[in-house]
Design an enzyme around this catalytic site. Sequence first.
Site, PDB file in Angstrom:
ATOM      1  CG  HIS A  34      -2.118  -0.958   0.946  1.00 15.54           C
ATOM      2  ND1 HIS A  34      -3.300  -0.588   0.350  1.00 15.54           N
ATOM      3  CD2 HIS A  34      -2.225  -2.280   1.194  1.00 15.54           C
ATOM      4  CE1 HIS A  34      -4.097  -1.651   0.256  1.00 15.54           C
ATOM      5  NE2 HIS A  34      -3.463  -2.690   0.747  1.00 15.54           N
ATOM      6  CB  THR A  35       4.313   2.036  -0.441  1.00 16.06           C
ATOM      7  OG1 THR A  35       4.660   0.866  -1.166  1.00 16.06           O
ATOM      8  CG2 THR A  35       4.498   1.778   1.046  1.00 16.06           C
ATOM      9  CG  ASP A  36       0.952   0.312  -5.351  1.00  5.46           C
ATOM     10  OD1 ASP A  36       0.159   0.553  -4.414  1.00  5.46           O
ATOM     11  OD2 ASP A  36       0.672  -0.466  -6.286  1.00  5.46           O
ATOM     12  CB  SER A  67     -13.290 -17.250 -19.465  1.00  5.28           C
ATOM     13  OG  SER A  67     -12.778 -17.841 -18.286  1.00  5.28           O
ATOM     14  N   GLY A 124      -4.673 -12.511  -3.850  1.00  9.78           N
ATOM     15  CA  GLY A 124      -3.615 -11.519  -3.637  1.00  9.78           C
ATOM     16  C   GLY A 124      -2.388 -11.758  -4.494  1.00  9.78           C
ATOM     17  CG  LEU A 125      -0.866 -15.052  -5.258  1.00 10.53           C
ATOM     18  CD1 LEU A 125      -0.711 -16.556  -5.478  1.00 10.53           C
ATOM     19  CD2 LEU A 125       0.393 -14.493  -4.589  1.00 10.53           C
ATOM     20  CB  SER A 126      -1.404  -9.670  -9.440  1.00  9.63           C
ATOM     21  OG  SER A 126      -1.157  -8.669  -8.535  1.00  9.63           O
ATOM     22  CB  SER A 128      -7.349  -8.312 -11.519  1.00 11.11           C
ATOM     23  OG  SER A 128      -7.878  -8.852 -10.377  1.00 11.11           O
ATOM     24  CG  ASP A 172      -0.619  -5.700  -8.239  1.00 10.07           C
ATOM     25  OD1 ASP A 172       0.326  -5.525  -7.441  1.00 10.07           O
ATOM     26  OD2 ASP A 172      -1.786  -5.872  -7.880  1.00 10.07           O
TER      27      ASP A 172
HETATM   28  C1  GLA Z   1      -3.080  -4.592  -4.718  1.00 12.19           C
HETATM   29  C2  GLA Z   1      -2.975  -3.428  -5.687  1.00 12.19           C
HETATM   30  C3  GLA Z   1      -1.579  -2.829  -5.698  1.00 12.19           C
HETATM   31  C4  GLA Z   1      -1.082  -2.531  -4.286  1.00 12.19           C
HETATM   32  C5  GLA Z   1      -1.319  -3.713  -3.365  1.00 12.19           C
HETATM   33  C6  GLA Z   1      -0.996  -3.362  -1.944  1.00 12.19           C
HETATM   34  O1  GLA Z   1      -2.305  -5.648  -5.153  1.00 12.19           O
HETATM   35  O2  GLA Z   1      -3.301  -3.855  -6.984  1.00 12.19           O
HETATM   36  O3  GLA Z   1      -1.569  -1.675  -6.496  1.00 12.19           O
HETATM   37  O4  GLA Z   1      -1.650  -1.354  -3.802  1.00 12.19           O
HETATM   38  O5  GLA Z   1      -2.661  -4.189  -3.420  1.00 12.19           O
HETATM   39  O6  GLA Z   1       0.338  -3.120  -1.803  1.00 12.19           O
END
Ligand code: GLA
Length: 387
Positions: A34-36, A67, A124-126, A128, A172
Amino acid sequence: MYTPAELAALHQQSFQAEPTLYRAPGRVNLIGEHTDYSGGFVMPAAIDFSTLIAISPRTDGRFLAHSINFNEHVDKPVNELLSGRAKSWSDYPAGVLWALKEKGINVGCGFSMTIVGNVPLGAGLSSSASVEVATAFAVLGALGVQMPLAEIALLCQRAENGFVGANVGIMDQFVICCGQQDHAVMIDTRFLTYTLAPIPSDVRIVICNSMVKHALADGGGYNTRRAQMEAGLHILQQHRSEIKALRDATLADLDRWGSEMKPESLRRCRHVITEDERVLEAVKAFQKNDLTRFGELMYEAQLSFRDDFEASCPEIDILIDLANQQPGCYGARLTGGGFGGCTVNLVAAEHAAAFVEAMRTGYFAGTGIAAEIYTSRASAGAHAVSL
Ligand code: GLA
């Protein structure tokens, strides 16, 4: 997971057109959460899981997508697709087409796509961002348009912010574009510059999936946390106009003006300011191969995430406690947006197998949930796939 040849054959069969193929990985974040979206620092790596897209351009202005994971088809005119969210997986490719159109790139010809992936969803592994970047590579490739990687990352972030409705930062999409095999990527999110840090060959990145799902859009907690942090930022800016983002603020600023903030805003800001400091120190520790210090910083980051950012959850806390009891584990923390998902663990290679076993057993004993545990290498960023 389908091989590229299998996916191409399926696409050919469904759409009677020969496709080109593109792959985009997921990501794990080692430190810097959550710094980005406040100009700060992050240190993620691309991982082995990925999305694979087969694409062929059309001439009838329609978007046809299949899909494989959801076993669903979409068939719509591009204009209708871009008119609003469907609240389904198709919002991610649609969002990218929307962002491309917004940028003046003509997507009106339409496309056929076949999509498959193995990035765990909502973990939480992106998953999306992986679909977004794979789509962007695919559509740009099909149109023959070149675009610098940082611009592709920004475009995909725009898709998620402006179309899907999750106010995510740039981490991400950026690491998914720029990742390198066996390297973590230290990103300066203000200037969108990065340096690569080789991951020592004697450590493993072990990812433990709590199986607690999180969602970033629609009240998943992410947008609220961001808004609380920004409310605190605005107070600091009233006192020091040179603070453009929390990256420019210090703990001394918080000591001085934090009492004017709501308590939760103060805590969110404290997390972000201290997290930036931890990432900078972690990068130095990594470069010196001081994994013990790196691991301590991961643990401190987790405490800050749990207590100041308040975005952990009981199941994740159990995974962290367990990890810290295991021999050979340098550090453990939640990775990604929060509220569930996965922990990332840095583990000495010789202890990795025992670590995985102990985590599986211990987590099941504590929660009754069977965790999925992955040992991943850092992988390459998005690319075209040849058959
Ligand atoms: C998600 C968001 C990122 C980042 C993280 C937290 O993955 O897509 O942009 O903010 O949460 O670090």
